[in-house]
Design an enzyme around this catalytic site. Structure first.
Site, PDB file in Angstrom:
ATOM      1  N   ARG A  74      94.653 -44.896 -41.993  1.00  0.00           N
ATOM      2  CA  ARG A  74      94.550 -43.646 -41.247  1.00  0.00           C
ATOM      3  C   ARG A  74      93.176 -43.593 -40.600  1.00  0.00           C
ATOM      4  NH1 ARG A  74      90.397 -42.840 -43.362  1.00  0.00           N
ATOM      5  NH2 ARG A  74      90.389 -40.752 -42.479  1.00  0.00           N
ATOM      6  N   ALA A 120      91.517 -42.132 -36.703  1.00  0.00           N
ATOM      7  CA  ALA A 120      91.933 -42.407 -35.322  1.00  0.00           C
ATOM      8  C   ALA A 120      91.640 -43.846 -34.849  1.00  0.00           C
ATOM      9  CB  ALA A 120      91.286 -41.379 -34.396  1.00  0.00           C
ATOM     10  N   ARG A 165     102.383 -41.208 -35.555  1.00  0.00           N
ATOM     11  CA  ARG A 165     101.609 -39.988 -35.793  1.00  0.00           C
ATOM     12  C   ARG A 165     101.254 -39.382 -34.433  1.00  0.00           C
ATOM     13  NH1 ARG A 165      96.930 -40.090 -40.115  1.00  0.00           N
ATOM     14  NH2 ARG A 165      97.397 -37.849 -40.106  1.00  0.00           N
ATOM     15  N   GLN A 181      90.690 -36.669 -48.173  1.00  0.00           N
ATOM     16  CA  GLN A 181      90.028 -37.855 -47.599  1.00  0.00           C
ATOM     17  C   GLN A 181      88.534 -37.873 -47.900  1.00  0.00           C
ATOM     18  OE1 GLN A 181      92.225 -35.962 -45.952  1.00  0.00           O
ATOM     19  NE2 GLN A 181      93.378 -37.104 -44.411  1.00  0.00           N
ATOM     20  N   ASP A 230      89.915 -36.692 -33.475  1.00  0.00           N
ATOM     21  CA  ASP A 230      91.178 -37.400 -33.224  1.00  0.00           C
ATOM     22  C   ASP A 230      91.584 -37.328 -31.770  1.00  0.00           C
ATOM     23  OD1 ASP A 230      91.281 -36.527 -36.246  1.00  0.00           O
ATOM     24  OD2 ASP A 230      92.559 -38.287 -35.971  1.00  0.00           O
ATOM     25  N   ASN A 289      90.195 -32.360 -34.960  1.00  0.00           N
ATOM     26  CA  ASN A 289      89.810 -33.202 -36.107  1.00  0.00           C
ATOM     27  C   ASN A 289      90.518 -32.630 -37.333  1.00  0.00           C
ATOM     28  OD1 ASN A 289      88.285 -35.425 -37.217  1.00  0.00           O
ATOM     29  ND2 ASN A 289      87.027 -33.904 -38.244  1.00  0.00           N
ATOM     30  N   LYS A 290      90.293 -33.249 -38.449  1.00  0.00           N
ATOM     31  CA  LYS A 290      90.961 -32.877 -39.700  1.00  0.00           C
ATOM     32  C   LYS A 290      90.904 -31.375 -39.953  1.00  0.00           C
ATOM     33  CE  LYS A 290      92.848 -34.934 -41.761  1.00  0.00           C
ATOM     34  NZ  LYS A 290      94.326 -35.003 -41.551  1.00  0.00           N
TER      35      LYS A 290
HETATM   36  O1  MRU Z   1      94.795 -37.654 -41.226  1.00  0.00           O
HETATM   37  P1  MRU Z   1      93.689 -38.651 -41.078  1.00  0.00           P
HETATM   38  O2  MRU Z   1      93.099 -39.095 -42.363  1.00  0.00           O
HETATM   39  O3  MRU Z   1      94.108 -39.816 -40.186  1.00  0.00           O
HETATM   40  O4  MRU Z   1      92.574 -37.846 -40.284  1.00  0.00           O
HETATM   41  C1  MRU Z   1      91.356 -38.487 -39.996  1.00  0.00           C
HETATM   42  C2  MRU Z   1      90.382 -37.631 -39.292  1.00  0.00           C
HETATM   43  O5  MRU Z   1      90.620 -36.472 -39.017  1.00  0.00           O
HETATM   44  C3  MRU Z   1      89.100 -38.279 -38.857  1.00  0.00           C
HETATM   45  O6  MRU Z   1      88.033 -37.390 -38.895  1.00  0.00           O
HETATM   46  C4  MRU Z   1      89.269 -38.793 -37.419  1.00  0.00           C
HETATM   47  O7  MRU Z   1      90.440 -39.550 -37.303  1.00  0.00           O
HETATM   48  C5  MRU Z   1      88.103 -39.599 -36.981  1.00  0.00           C
HETATM   49  S1  MRU Z   1      87.992 -41.135 -37.807  1.00  0.00           S
HETATM   50  C6  MRU Z   1      86.636 -41.968 -37.195  1.00  0.00           C
END
Ligand code: MRU
Length: 354
Positions: free
Chosen positions: A47, A49, A90, A197, A238, A248-249
């Site tokens: 996972r 981005a 996704r 995460q 993302d 973002n998350k």
């Molecule tokens: O759901 P995830 O774990 O894929 O979400 C990840 C994030 O939100 C990260 O902050 C984002 O992808 C940037 S990773 C360099």
């Protein structure tokens, strides 16, 4: 310290570190075809981005390299279909669509070549996407260090780390570079409910690297900020729209509001493949909704009543007004983002490799 690689291309397959098992176990699974990579992305075995983009690029290669095509047009048709399939894994991270599109366009450009030569070039392109990521992250780190100072106390959310990229991470890149240079950053790591995460991945990789990291629950961020213990918030992204709104998350929006309230700089790390300048603002960024069990259960044990309604969006959008700077590999975009992001997107990326 041994580098923790989240993925490794082996020519006929891809080794994927199963991040769902971290921090308990470092176990790699081997994926041999497009469906395998689709499943790795969908199930969040991998996972983040940029890593999703790298994996998708290899998935595009695995999807055609052991098939026989009589004519390049048949190959192109398969490549387009495979891109559509992977794009469904996704919805939010732009890097997925960017990577599959890059492979489709490569095939379109080379349609006059023999099938074997086109597939050879696809493999080279996927490896290039992978290698570029290391340079992109390193440059993001260097650019961050221009606005940070030694000894700063940072706060990060989710995992925009080495595990979400191929090396260094994006929001964590200055932490790794700072550590090499004795900058002694102290990092608060948000746990990042519901998928954890932050606790499982960011805390793991920073701690493993010897960086001074302190784990907090998401709802403690306001308290540590109010104490004056946070000098800057560094998060990943993302997808970032043309006006600077950044997905973002889930929980990043809370942090952006808190940072603004407490007058703390809020920086969003964004490799240019994460930019989606065709979207005027963040309202049109597709937000993934995930399984309710991520909230109703904890490690397989029910922690909420049976039948309760659940809302589980995986991402939120921080409005551009809350963002101090968007840190890319080509430089930092400052407000107004409309013009600064466009200029960075159009600027060449000097990789140092000619
Ligand atoms: O759901 P995830 O774990 O894929 O979400 C990840 C994030 O939100 C990260 O902050 C984002 O992808 C940037 S990773 C360099």
């Amino acid at each position: 310290m041994e580098v923790l690689l989240p993925l490794r291309f082996k020519g006929e397959s891809v080794l994927v570190l199963d991040q769902r098992l971290l921090p308990r176990e470092e176990k790699y699974v081997e994926r041999y075809d497009l469906e395998g990579i689709y499943e790795s992305i969908r199930s969040m075995e991998l996972r983040g981005a940029p890593l999703i983009g790298i994996a998708a690029a290899y998935g595009m290669v695995l999807g055609v390299q052991n098939q026989s095509f009589t004519h390049p047009i048949d190959l192109l048709e398969a490549v387009r279909k495979n891109a559509e399939r992977l794009n469904r894994a996704r919805p939010t991270a732009k890097n997925l669509f960017w990577a599959t599109d890059r492979l489709v366009r490569l095939v379109e450009r080379n349609i006059d070549l023999p099938v074997e030569e086109i597939i050879y070039r696809m493999r080279a392109e996927a490896i290039k996407i992978n290698e570029e990521d290391v340079e992109i992250c390193r440059n993001i780190g260097e650019n961050f260090l221009k606005v940070l100072r030694p000894g700063m106390r940072l706060l990060t959310h989710c995992n925009a780390g080495a595990l979400a990229t191929y090396r260094y991470g994006t929001a964590t890149a200055p932490m790794y570079l700072g550590q090499e240079r004795g900058w002694n950053f102290q990092v608060f790591v948000d746990e990042t409910r519901p998928y954890n995460q932050g606790a499982r991945l960011t805390a793991y990789e920073l701690h493993r690297a010897g960086i001074d990291a302190t784990l907090i629950c998401d709802n403690m961020a306001a308290m540590v900020m109010s104490k004056g213990w946070v000098d800057a918030v560094l998060v990943g992204s993302d997808r970032v729209a043309a006006n600077g709104d950044a997905a973002n998350k889930i929980g990043t929006l809370n942090l952006s509001i808190l940072a603004r309230h407490f007058g703390i700089p809020f920086y969003v790390a964004t490799p240019t493949p994460t930019l989606d300048l065709d979207l005027p603002d963040g309202s049109r960024i597709p937000i993934e909704e995930r399984d309710s069990e991520e909230i109703t259960h904890f490690q397989g044990i029910r922690v909420a009543p049976e039948g309760i309604k659940v809302f589980n969006p995986a991402f939120d959008v921080s409005p551009h007004e809350n963002i101090t700077g968007i840190v890319t590999e080509k430089g930092i975009a400052f407000p107004p983002f409309q013009s600064s992001l466009k200029a960075l997107a159009e600027a060449p990326f000097l990789t140092g490799k000619g």
